[in-house]
Enzyme design. Structure first.
Site, mmCIF file in Angstrom:
data_model
loop_
_atom_site.group_PDB
_atom_site.id
_atom_site.type_symbol
_atom_site.label_atom_id
_atom_site.label_comp_id
_atom_site.label_asym_id
_atom_site.label_seq_id
_atom_site.Cartn_x
_atom_site.Cartn_y
_atom_site.Cartn_z
ATOM 1 N N HIS A 1 43.881 32.116 41.320
ATOM 2 C CA HIS A 1 44.017 33.393 40.617
ATOM 3 C C HIS A 1 44.132 34.563 41.589
ATOM 4 O O HIS A 1 43.573 34.542 42.687
ATOM 5 C CB HIS A 1 42.900 33.603 39.596
ATOM 6 C CG HIS A 1 41.500 33.685 40.142
ATOM 7 N ND1 HIS A 1 40.929 34.876 40.506
ATOM 8 C CD2 HIS A 1 40.565 32.739 40.369
ATOM 9 C CE1 HIS A 1 39.679 34.652 40.922
ATOM 10 N NE2 HIS A 1 39.436 33.361 40.866
ATOM 11 N N ASP B 1 43.448 37.908 40.744
ATOM 12 C CA ASP B 1 42.555 39.053 40.535
ATOM 13 C C ASP B 1 41.221 38.861 41.243
ATOM 14 O O ASP B 1 40.833 37.745 41.591
ATOM 15 C CB ASP B 1 42.308 39.286 39.038
ATOM 16 C CG ASP B 1 41.578 38.128 38.355
ATOM 17 O OD1 ASP B 1 41.898 36.962 38.655
ATOM 18 O OD2 ASP B 1 40.687 38.389 37.527
ATOM 19 N N GLU C 1 41.764 35.968 35.746
ATOM 20 C CA GLU C 1 40.841 34.836 35.602
ATOM 21 C C GLU C 1 39.409 35.318 35.470
ATOM 22 O O GLU C 1 38.613 34.784 34.697
ATOM 23 C CB GLU C 1 40.970 33.897 36.806
ATOM 24 C CG GLU C 1 40.247 32.559 36.651
ATOM 25 C CD GLU C 1 38.809 32.539 37.181
ATOM 26 O OE1 GLU C 1 38.131 31.531 36.991
ATOM 27 O OE2 GLU C 1 38.355 33.545 37.773
ATOM 28 N N GLU C 2 39.067 36.344 36.226
ATOM 29 C CA GLU C 2 37.675 36.816 36.282
ATOM 30 C C GLU C 2 37.212 37.435 34.974
ATOM 31 O O GLU C 2 36.021 37.633 34.770
ATOM 32 C CB GLU C 2 37.517 37.842 37.422
ATOM 33 C CG GLU C 2 37.792 37.286 38.810
ATOM 34 C CD GLU C 2 36.715 36.319 39.300
ATOM 35 O OE1 GLU C 2 35.775 36.041 38.533
ATOM 36 O OE2 GLU C 2 36.831 35.858 40.434
ATOM 37 N N HIS D 1 31.946 37.510 44.401
ATOM 38 C CA HIS D 1 31.716 38.719 43.583
ATOM 39 C C HIS D 1 30.725 39.685 44.227
ATOM 40 O O HIS D 1 30.142 40.494 43.532
ATOM 41 C CB HIS D 1 31.219 38.373 42.161
ATOM 42 C CG HIS D 1 32.139 37.455 41.416
ATOM 43 N ND1 HIS D 1 31.983 37.166 40.080
ATOM 44 C CD2 HIS D 1 33.231 36.751 41.807
ATOM 45 C CE1 HIS D 1 32.927 36.329 39.690
ATOM 46 N NE2 HIS D 1 33.694 36.057 40.730
HETATM 47 ZN ZN LIG Z 1 37.575 32.433 41.289
#
Ligand SMILES: [Zn+2]
Length: 411
Positions: free
Chosen positions: A80, A82, A177-178, A382
Site C-alpha cells: 500500500h 498510504d 489501506e490504513e 505508525h
Molecule cells: Zn501496512
C-alpha cells in the site's frame, strides 16, 4: 536515478501519502497519487509497458512470464502507498545509520524520541546493518513504502534477468489501506491473478496467514428528553444510558487487556445529547464463533441497561468489516508452502504468525484472491520511532524473487 532497494525506499518516503478516514473521496487524499505517478514512471522505465495509475488511485503492472510452461499460476505482489493517519508523514527526513554498532538510537530532529533496545529487542540482531529512521518529527513510512521498494526492486531484477523462469507477476499498489478502504475499488477481474501476497509485515522471515475477523457495531439510543426542572420520575437521559453501557463492557475483553489469540470489544466513538446517543464499537476475534459470542454479550449488556430506562429504545447495527483470511488460505496450502520455502531459500528461518488486525489481504482473500502477508522488514509502525534496515529490505527482495521462481518450478 539509482536502483537499489534503499535508493527506492528513500525516494518514496519523502512523498507525503497520508490517508484520511474523514474524507469521503477515493482515494481519500489526492496526494497519494503523487507517489502513484512516480511508481508508474519507474515501472515504465524498468520496461514494464502496461504500468498505469487508475482513476481510483491504484497502480497495476505486469512482469511478463518467461516460462514455456502454461500452467504456472499468476501471482500478485501487493503493497500500500498510504501512511497511517496516526502520525504526520509531511516532510519526512530519513536518517541512515550505517554499520549500526548497537545501543539506543536518539532521533536528531526531536531528541526526546529514542528507539530503545529494551523496547525494540529486534535491534540486537541488526548490529553491522544500515538502519533507516525518521528524524523523530514524523513517521518514517516503512509501512508500507518498504513493501513498494521491495516489489519494485524484485520486478526490476526479474526483468533484467529473463533467464530466470517464472510465471506472470501482477503488481498492485493500493491507496487507503490504513483507513480500511485499501481494496474498495480493486478490479479483481482486471488484476487477473490466481494468488497474491501482501508485502506488509514486520520482522524479516515472518509470514502471516491469519488476521482478525472484524465487525463494526453502532448502537443508537433514544432517551426521554424534557425540561430538567420538571423531569422528576420521567427523564431518561440518553447520555447516561450510553455511559452505563460503556461502563459495563467486560474489563477482560479490551485491547489493553488481551494479547495473542484473544479478541475484544472496543468502543471507538461516543456522542450524545439528552434525547439521543450513539456508541460506535469494533469487535475483533480470530473465529466467527468468538465474534458472534462477543456481539451477543454486547447486546445482552445493552438489554440489561435498557430495562432500567423503560421509556427509552435502542437499535443495534452490525457491519461486517473483514474476515480471518485463514479460512480461505487453508484451502490452498501451496500458497503458504511456497512462501515458507522462499524465505528458507533467501537464508532465513521462516516464522509463521497471526496479525491482531487486518491487511488488504484479509479482504482480497474473500474477494477471490487468497493473499497472506509477507514481511517487509519495518518496525514500530505508525510512530516516529519507526525503523528498518537495508539488509532486511534486501532479504525481502530475495524472498520475492525466490517465490516467483518456486511457483514456476513447482507448476
Ligand atoms: Zn501496512
Amino acid at each position: 536515478m539509482t536502483d537499489t532497494v534503499l535508493d527506492r525506499f528513500l525516494r518514496y518516503v519523502v512523498i507525503d501519502t497520508q490517508s484520511d478516514p474523514r474524507s469521503p473521496s477515493q482515494p481519500s487524499t489526492e496526494k497519494q497519487k503523487d507517489l502513484g505517478r512516480v511508481l508508474v514512471e519507474e515501472l515504465l522505465a524498468i520496461g514494464i509497458t502496461d504500468a498505469h495509475l487508475d482513476e481510483h488511485g491504484y497502480v497495476y503492472a505486469t512482469v511478463p512470464t518467461t516460462t514455456t510452461k502454461n500452467n504456472v499460476p499468476v501471482i500478485c505482489f501487493c503493497s500500500h502507498m498510504d501512511t497511517a493517519p496516526d502520525f504526520t508523514g509531511t516532510n519526512v527526513k530519513p536518517q541512515i545509520i550505517e554499520n549500526y554498532r548497537g545501543g539506543d538510537i536518539t532521533l536528531v530532529g526531536d531528541r526526546s524520541q529514542v528507539i530503545r533496545v529494551s523496547d525494540h529487542p529486534e535491534l540486537d540482531r541488526q548490529v553491522g546493518n544500515d538502519i533507516v529512521t525518521s528524524d523523530g518529527t514524523t513517521l518514517l513510512g516503512a509501512d508500507d513504502k518498504a513493501g513498494l521498494a521491495e516489489i519494485m526492486t524484485a520486478a526490476k531484477f526479474l526483468i533484467d534477468n529473463p533467464d530466470i523462469k517464472h510465471g506472470a507477476i501482477r503488481i498492485l499498489f493500493t491507496p487507503d489501506e490504513e483507513i480500511g478502504r485499501g481494496v474498495d475499488k480493486v478490479d479483481i477481474a482486471k488484476l487477473g491473478a490466481d494468488f497474491g501476497y501482501t508485502v506488509d509485515g514486520e520482522t524479516a522471515g515472518h509470514i502471516e496467514d491469519e488476521t482478525f475477523s472484524a465487525d463494526g457495531i453502532e448502537i443508537f439510543i433514544r432517551g426521554v428528553a424534557m425540561h430538567p426542572g420538571f423531569a422528576i420520575g420521567k427523564m431518561e437521559n440518553a447520555i447516561k444510558i450510553a455511559g452505563n453501557i460503556v461502563a459495563r463492557l467486560p474489563k477482560e475483553l479490551t485491547p489493553e487487556t488481551t494479547a495473542g489469540r484473544d479478541g475484544f470489544i472496543h468502543p471507538t466513538d461516543i456522542r450524545g445529547s439528552m434525547d439521543k446517543a450513539q456508541i460506535s464499537l469494533i469487535i475483533r476475534d480470530f473465529t466467527e464463533k468468538g465474534l458472534l459470542e462477543k456481539e451477543e454479550l454486547l447486546e445482552d449488556i445493552v438489554k440489561a441497561v435498557m430495562t432500567k430506562f423503560p421509556g427509552s429504545t435502542y437499535s443495534l447495527e452490525v457491519k461486517q468489516q473483514y474476515r480471518n483470511m485463514k479460512g480461505v488460505l487453508d484451502q490452498h496450502p501451496e500458497i503458504m508452502e511456497n512462501a515458507i520455502e522462499a524465505i528458507h531459500r533467501a537464508g532465513m528461518l521462516p516464522v509463521r504468525g497471526s496479525i491482531r488486525g487486518g491487511t488488504d489481504g484479509s479482504r482480497l482473500s474473500y474477494m477471490g484472491l487468497p493473499c497472506p502477508n509477507i514481511f517487509a522488514g519495518g518496525h514500530a509502525f505508525h510512530s516516529p520511532l519507526e525503523w528498518i534496515s537495508r539488509q532486511d529490505m534486501d532479504r525481502a527482495v530475495t524472498t520475492l524473487v525466490e517465490l516467483a521462481k518456486l511457483w514456476e518450478e513447482r507448476a
